[in-house]
Design a protein around this motif. Structure first.
Motif, mmCIF file in Angstrom:
data_model
loop_
_atom_site.group_PDB
_atom_site.id
_atom_site.type_symbol
_atom_site.label_atom_id
_atom_site.label_comp_id
_atom_site.label_asym_id
_atom_site.label_seq_id
_atom_site.Cartn_x
_atom_site.Cartn_y
_atom_site.Cartn_z
ATOM 1 N N SER A 295 0.848 -1.187 0.000
ATOM 2 C CA SER A 295 0.000 0.000 0.000
ATOM 3 C C SER A 295 0.887 1.241 0.000
ATOM 4 C CB SER A 295 -0.912 0.002 1.234
ATOM 5 O OG SER A 295 -1.676 -1.191 1.299
ATOM 6 N N GLN A 296 0.246 2.402 -0.052
ATOM 7 C CA GLN A 296 1.029 3.634 -0.101
ATOM 8 C C GLN A 296 1.887 3.820 1.147
ATOM 9 O OE1 GLN A 296 1.684 5.679 -2.423
ATOM 10 N NE2 GLN A 296 0.181 5.170 -4.003
ATOM 11 N N ASP A 297 1.370 3.438 2.299
ATOM 12 C CA ASP A 297 2.114 3.674 3.541
ATOM 13 C C ASP A 297 2.350 2.418 4.350
ATOM 14 O OD1 ASP A 297 2.138 6.528 3.139
ATOM 15 O OD2 ASP A 297 0.015 6.519 3.690
ATOM 16 N N ASP A 298 2.085 1.256 3.782
ATOM 17 C CA ASP A 298 2.158 0.044 4.581
ATOM 18 C C ASP A 298 2.356 -1.157 3.664
ATOM 19 O OD1 ASP A 298 2.194 -1.511 6.814
ATOM 20 O OD2 ASP A 298 0.055 -1.342 7.267
ATOM 21 N N PHE A 299 2.563 -2.301 4.254
ATOM 22 C CA PHE A 299 2.609 -3.540 3.494
ATOM 23 C C PHE A 299 2.064 -4.671 4.360
ATOM 24 C CE2 PHE A 299 6.622 -3.512 5.772
ATOM 25 C CZ PHE A 299 6.764 -4.826 6.212
ATOM 26 N N GLU A 300 1.714 -5.758 3.706
ATOM 27 C CA GLU A 300 1.183 -6.925 4.398
ATOM 28 C C GLU A 300 1.779 -8.165 3.748
ATOM 29 O OE1 GLU A 300 -3.201 -9.000 5.334
ATOM 30 O OE2 GLU A 300 -3.020 -7.252 4.022
ATOM 31 N N ILE A 301 2.223 -9.097 4.587
ATOM 32 C CA ILE A 301 2.766 -10.352 4.091
ATOM 33 C C ILE A 301 2.095 -11.488 4.842
ATOM 34 C CG2 ILE A 301 4.832 -11.740 3.681
ATOM 35 C CD1 ILE A 301 6.488 -9.193 3.977
ATOM 36 N N LYS A 302 1.600 -12.456 4.104
ATOM 37 C CA LYS A 302 1.029 -13.660 4.700
ATOM 38 C C LYS A 302 1.761 -14.883 4.152
ATOM 39 C CE LYS A 302 -3.730 -12.014 5.324
ATOM 40 N NZ LYS A 302 -5.165 -12.254 4.952
ATOM 41 N N ASN A 303 2.074 -15.780 5.062
ATOM 42 C CA ASN A 303 2.626 -17.068 4.678
ATOM 43 C C ASN A 303 1.474 -18.068 4.681
ATOM 44 O OD1 ASN A 303 3.856 -19.558 4.499
ATOM 45 N ND2 ASN A 303 5.480 -19.094 5.974
ATOM 46 N N LEU A 304 1.059 -18.507 3.512
ATOM 47 C CA LEU A 304 -0.096 -19.382 3.378
ATOM 48 C C LEU A 304 0.302 -20.859 3.342
ATOM 49 C CD1 LEU A 304 -2.075 -17.278 0.735
ATOM 50 C CD2 LEU A 304 -2.182 -17.162 3.234
ATOM 51 N N SER A 305 1.503 -21.136 3.826
ATOM 52 C CA SER A 305 2.009 -22.506 3.853
ATOM 53 C C SER A 305 2.184 -22.968 5.297
ATOM 54 C CB SER A 305 3.343 -22.581 3.101
ATOM 55 O OG SER A 305 3.205 -22.040 1.806
ATOM 56 N N ASP A 306 2.787 -24.130 5.450
ATOM 57 C CA ASP A 306 2.924 -24.724 6.785
ATOM 58 C C ASP A 306 4.266 -24.441 7.437
ATOM 59 O OD1 ASP A 306 0.403 -25.870 6.534
ATOM 60 O OD2 ASP A 306 1.208 -27.671 5.564
ATOM 61 N N THR A 307 5.221 -23.966 6.661
ATOM 62 C CA THR A 307 6.559 -23.762 7.203
ATOM 63 C C THR A 307 6.966 -22.304 7.108
ATOM 64 O OG1 THR A 307 7.534 -24.305 5.053
ATOM 65 C CG2 THR A 307 7.286 -26.112 6.627
ATOM 66 N N GLU A 308 7.829 -21.879 8.006
ATOM 67 C CA GLU A 308 8.306 -20.503 8.005
ATOM 68 C C GLU A 308 9.270 -20.269 6.856
ATOM 69 O OE1 GLU A 308 10.152 -20.368 11.849
ATOM 70 O OE2 GLU A 308 12.117 -20.927 11.061
ATOM 71 N N ILE A 309 9.447 -19.005 6.515
ATOM 72 C CA ILE A 309 10.386 -18.630 5.459
ATOM 73 C C ILE A 309 11.024 -17.303 5.820
ATOM 74 C CG2 ILE A 309 8.558 -17.527 4.093
ATOM 75 C CD1 ILE A 309 10.136 -18.274 1.575
ATOM 76 N N SER A 310 12.321 -17.184 5.554
ATOM 77 C CA SER A 310 13.043 -15.945 5.780
ATOM 78 C C SER A 310 13.196 -15.227 4.441
ATOM 79 C CB SER A 310 14.415 -16.237 6.385
ATOM 80 O OG SER A 310 15.164 -15.034 6.529
ATOM 81 N N ILE A 311 12.815 -13.962 4.402
ATOM 82 C CA ILE A 311 12.940 -13.168 3.184
ATOM 83 C C ILE A 311 13.580 -11.825 3.525
ATOM 84 C CG2 ILE A 311 10.883 -14.244 2.183
ATOM 85 C CD1 ILE A 311 9.395 -11.592 2.670
ATOM 86 N N ILE A 312 14.062 -11.145 2.492
ATOM 87 C CA ILE A 312 14.558 -9.782 2.649
ATOM 88 C C ILE A 312 13.524 -8.866 2.013
ATOM 89 C CG2 ILE A 312 16.429 -8.162 2.222
ATOM 90 C CD1 ILE A 312 17.220 -10.557 3.947
ATOM 91 N N PHE A 313 12.915 -8.004 2.831
ATOM 92 C CA PHE A 313 11.850 -7.130 2.350
ATOM 93 C C PHE A 313 12.245 -5.695 2.616
ATOM 94 C CE2 PHE A 313 7.686 -5.156 2.076
ATOM 95 C CZ PHE A 313 7.067 -5.890 1.081
ATOM 96 N N ASN A 314 12.450 -4.948 1.529
ATOM 97 C CA ASN A 314 12.901 -3.558 1.641
ATOM 98 C C ASN A 314 14.113 -3.446 2.564
ATOM 99 O OD1 ASN A 314 10.894 -2.794 -0.136
ATOM 100 N ND2 ASN A 314 9.469 -2.151 1.466
ATOM 101 N N GLU A 315 15.092 -4.330 2.298
ATOM 102 C CA GLU A 315 16.399 -4.369 2.951
ATOM 103 C C GLU A 315 16.326 -4.828 4.407
ATOM 104 O OE1 GLU A 315 18.262 -0.594 2.354
ATOM 105 O OE2 GLU A 315 18.338 -0.813 0.181
#
Length: 762
Positions: free
Chosen positions: A731-751
């Motif tokens: 969104s313009q001032d925010d973001f949302e992330i959902k993990n729709l799987s069963d296991t965790e995941i590590s990502i790099i989001f906006n550094e």
């Protein structure tokens, strides 16, 4: 440009009959299901401008090459997916006069493609030359839930007077391709039957694909099912006709259920059994039930691949249109099938496979479908490796060198323009890059051992033979090529081609080293079978270390090829609007001598190998080449959108996104009537996911670097990555992330490194 498609988030709508643009609209309203498809032709007869098109994936004919001057190495044929049996056809007569929209006064006309449900609708009111007025409502589907079947429902109501109405529903196998080189008909009749259902059996010449079509008609008059109509047959044609007297306000309805099966998928002796079974299954359901099954099937696809945009209906409609066409063109069910640049929407390019699949389409299927779908795209090329070696042999290469075709259906090169067939060899690099892209995305390293490495070795052997040592430069050079920019032919040292050749050689050597550590026994067996020696690998390394890559040190840019700076560098903005597109106004000689670039060339390499260059280098090359690019290839704007987004040129990124997204809907290049640009539609998806959201895979981890266009409230999408499914909303001032799987995941989001637990939300 055309701008009459109504903006709507889930529908493509044409609300006025425009006979002069009918072929454009036929392309836009094409539908299919991965196995077969059709242009948006009218069911009833039409004497106006039209291109009838009904296509079956993988069923092709080797149309004899027609050229003025034959050159050694030319393919003997151009493979073409054929215009197949016309099953939607209706001859409708009102008081003995044929219903033909080209001969009527039309009002209340609407064509509407419901992308959410995968159903094509059409309504109109027609005043016949006799004064009779009728209203028609039609629906049509190519069933996604049962891909060898399709259906339509056609309702006609008389409005102003009683009328004698007849409807003749038919199957016509006597069809032609507009692009036939010698006006040849490609089908021969085998059998016609009208005992129960209408049955038509045809077979292609030469390739002998047998196609069996079974049609069941169900007629309703005033809402009541009627007995069978009058059936008749002639060579390559079967029909059924019902006549009825209708009073004012009364209607006649026809439902057509069809099963189309071919010897590509079934043994000859099973075609009748399969067709009968498939037809019985769909004909046992009401049309309402079929629409619901179709809607449910599409709902499953949209759940994985939809992109939602808030605040910009034109952009929303466009991305869904592109995703819709991609999914109805290719479903990944069969590794023998691939993606034609026009899909099921036209005859141009013959329905054959180009490098577009590997360079543009693969990332879309990697991120939105099960891994087997993308794997099948790679297997298509692996299965054609021997043909690629044969293709290289025809041009004088040996010792297992493989040159994949620029244009193919069965693995054999079938393109006959010398500057493409002989020179546009960068397609080899795209196929190697696809292997790399697939493995880094899925972590399916086993594919490298079982299939990928053998392909890479064949491609590397080609590059090693294609270069030559320049005594003057004391480096390896590559002469007489055409890069991605087809507005320059037969150039020396195209930077992109040289660059991707070096990358292929390096990646192949790295893959061999990797396999030594992981699959040493399998590797030894493969290298022994291919007779790959240490000396050959050393030669590859020498080429890597000594390849000439043209560069202008003063400007700090890579040169598209030798001599590019000898051209008069006049920016595109200084071209008069009336000469665009150049390919429709200038001579080919003038285009070749100009500085104008058809599509990303150097920038294509910077897109592929972005991780090798700093941002300043990418910026200098973008700022130099983009003003000279006319984007007259559908594959160009998406690459520019991605690079512009990376460089923070947000307005340009949005401009290029909208151009690639609405390329066909608005007919930017005045060529949509030939068919849609299916493979570039994957680039539209890339422009958002890799452009605006900045998705990359680095060191086995997903990275995102996001921005959002100023006029959007938000955008959201799903991606699958190594067994994890993510929902991303920006969104313009925010973001949302959902993990729709069963296991965790590590990502790099906006550094920032984020650990995303299942159902985690920021």
């Amino acid at each position: 440009m055309k701008n009459y498609i109504i903006h709507d988030p889930w529908h493509i709508i044409e609300n006025q009959f425009r006979a002069e643009h009918n072929e454009f609209s036929e392309s836009i309203f094409s539908i299919g299901n991965g196995r077969m498809g059709q242009r948006g032709n009218f069911e009833e007869s039409f004497s106006g401008k039209t291109m009838q098109g009904s296509y079956l994936a993988g069923v092709y004919y080797p149309d004899k090459t027609r050229v003025g001057w034959w050159k050694n190495g030319y393919p003997e044929y151009f493979a073409k997916v054929l215009n197949a049996v016309q099953w939607i056809g209706l001859d409708i007569r009102i008081d003995g006069m044929l219903l033909d929209l080209a001969q009527c006064e039309i009002s209340g006309f609407e064509r509407r493609l419901d992308m959410k449900a995968g159903v094509l609708y059409r309504t109109f009111i027609a005043e016949m030359p006799t004064g009779a007025v009728v209203e028609v409502t039609a629906k049509r589907m190519y069933h996604l839930f049962q891909s060898d079947t399709a259906s339509l429902q056609y309702t006609l109501r008389v409005l102003n007077s009683d009328a004698e109405v007849s409807i003749r529903s038919y199957l016509n196998g006597d069809v032609v391709n507009r692009d036939s080189n010698y006006d040849e008909r490609f089908w021969v009749p085998i059998a016609e039957d009208i005992q129960d259902d209408l049955v038509l059996v045809t077979e292609t010449k030469k390739t002998q694909f047998r196609v069996e079509t079974h049609l069941r008609n169900v007629f309703y008059v005033r809402g009541t099912v009627q007995a069978s109509g009058t059936k008749s047959k002639e060579q390559c044609y079967v029909s059924e006709e019902l006549r009825a007297h209708l009073n004012v306000g009364e209607s006649i309805r026809l439902e057509k259920y069809v099963a189309i099966v071919s010897s590509l998928h079934h043994p000859l002796d099973k075609l009748t059994e399969v067709a009968q079974s498939s037809l019985a299954q769909i004909a046992s359901k009401s049309y309402t039930e079929l629409v619901q099954l179709q809607t449910d099937a599409w709902a499953r696809i949209w759940e994985e691949s939809d992109i939602q945009i808030e605040g910009d209906i034109a952009a929303q409609q466009a991305i869904r249109f592109n995703i819709f066409q991609l999914n109805q063109t290719y479903t990944g069910e069969d590794a023998r099938l691939n993606i034609g640049p026009k899909g099921f929407t036209g005859e141009k390019y013959g329905g054959v496979t180009y490098w577009d699949t590997e360079a543009y389409c693969l990332p879309f299927y990697l991120a939105t479908q099960a891994p087997r779908v993308a794997r099948n795209l790679l297997l298509y090329r692996y299965q054609h490796l021997e043909k690629a070696i044969e293709n290289a042999g025809k041009l004088g290469f040996d010792k297992g060198a493989a040159l994949y075709p620029m244009v193919t259906i069965n693995g054999e090169e079938c393109h006959n323009e010398w500057e493409i067939t002989f020179e546009e060899i960068h397609r080899n690099g795209a196929i190697a890059y696809a292997i790399y892209n697939y493995i880094r995305y899925t972590d399916d390293t086993a594919y490298l051992a079982t299939h990928g490495l053998e392909v890479l070795i064949g491609i590397s052997r080609f590059w090693a033979q294609r270069v030559n040592w320049s005594e003057q430069k004391q480096q390896y050079v590559m002469l007489g090529v055409t890069g991605p920019n087809e507005y320059e032919n037969n150039v020396n040292n195209n930077w992109y081609t040289n660059k991707i050749a070096v990358w292929c050689l390096r990646y192949t050597l790295d893959a061999i080293t990797q396999q030594q550590a992981q699959q040493e026994d399998c590797l030894y067996a493969l290298l022994s079978r291919l007779a790959l020696k240490t000396e050959e690998c050393a030669k590859w390394q020498h080429i890597i270390d000594n390849m000439y890559l043209p560069e202008d040190s003063d400007r700090g840019v890579f040169l598209q090829q030798d001599g590019f700076l000898d051209k008069e560098l006049i920016p595109v903005v200084e071209l008069p609007a009336e000469v665009r597109p150049l390919n429709q106004h200038w001579s080919w000689d003038r285009i070749l001598r100009s500085c104008y670039i058809k599509q990303a060339d150097v920038l294509q390499g910077l897109y592929f190998f972005e991780h090798e260059f700093d941002e300043d280098t990418i910026r200098r090359n973008y700022d130099f080449y983009e003003p000279l690019t006319v984007h007259e290839s559908s594959l160009s704007p998406c690459v520019h959108a991605i690079i512009a987004a990376k460089l923070g040129k947000e307005d340009k990124a949005y401009e290029f996104y909208l151009r690639t997204a609405r390329l066909d809907l608005d007919d930017y290049n005045n060529d949509t009537e030939d068919g849609l640009h299916i493979t570039s539609m994957a680039g539209t998806w890339l422009a958002i996911v890799e452009g605006f959201a900045g998705m990359r895979v680095r060191d086995g981890k997903l990275h995102f670097q996001t921005f959002i266009p100023k006029n959007w409230q938000s955008y959201a999408f799903h991606v699958q990555y190594r067994g994890t499914k993510l929902y991303i909303k920006v969104s313009q001032d925010d973001f949302e992330i959902k993990n729709l799987s069963d296991t965790e995941i590590s990502i790099i989001f906006n550094e920032e490194q984020l650990l995303i637990e299942p159902e985690w939300k920021s």
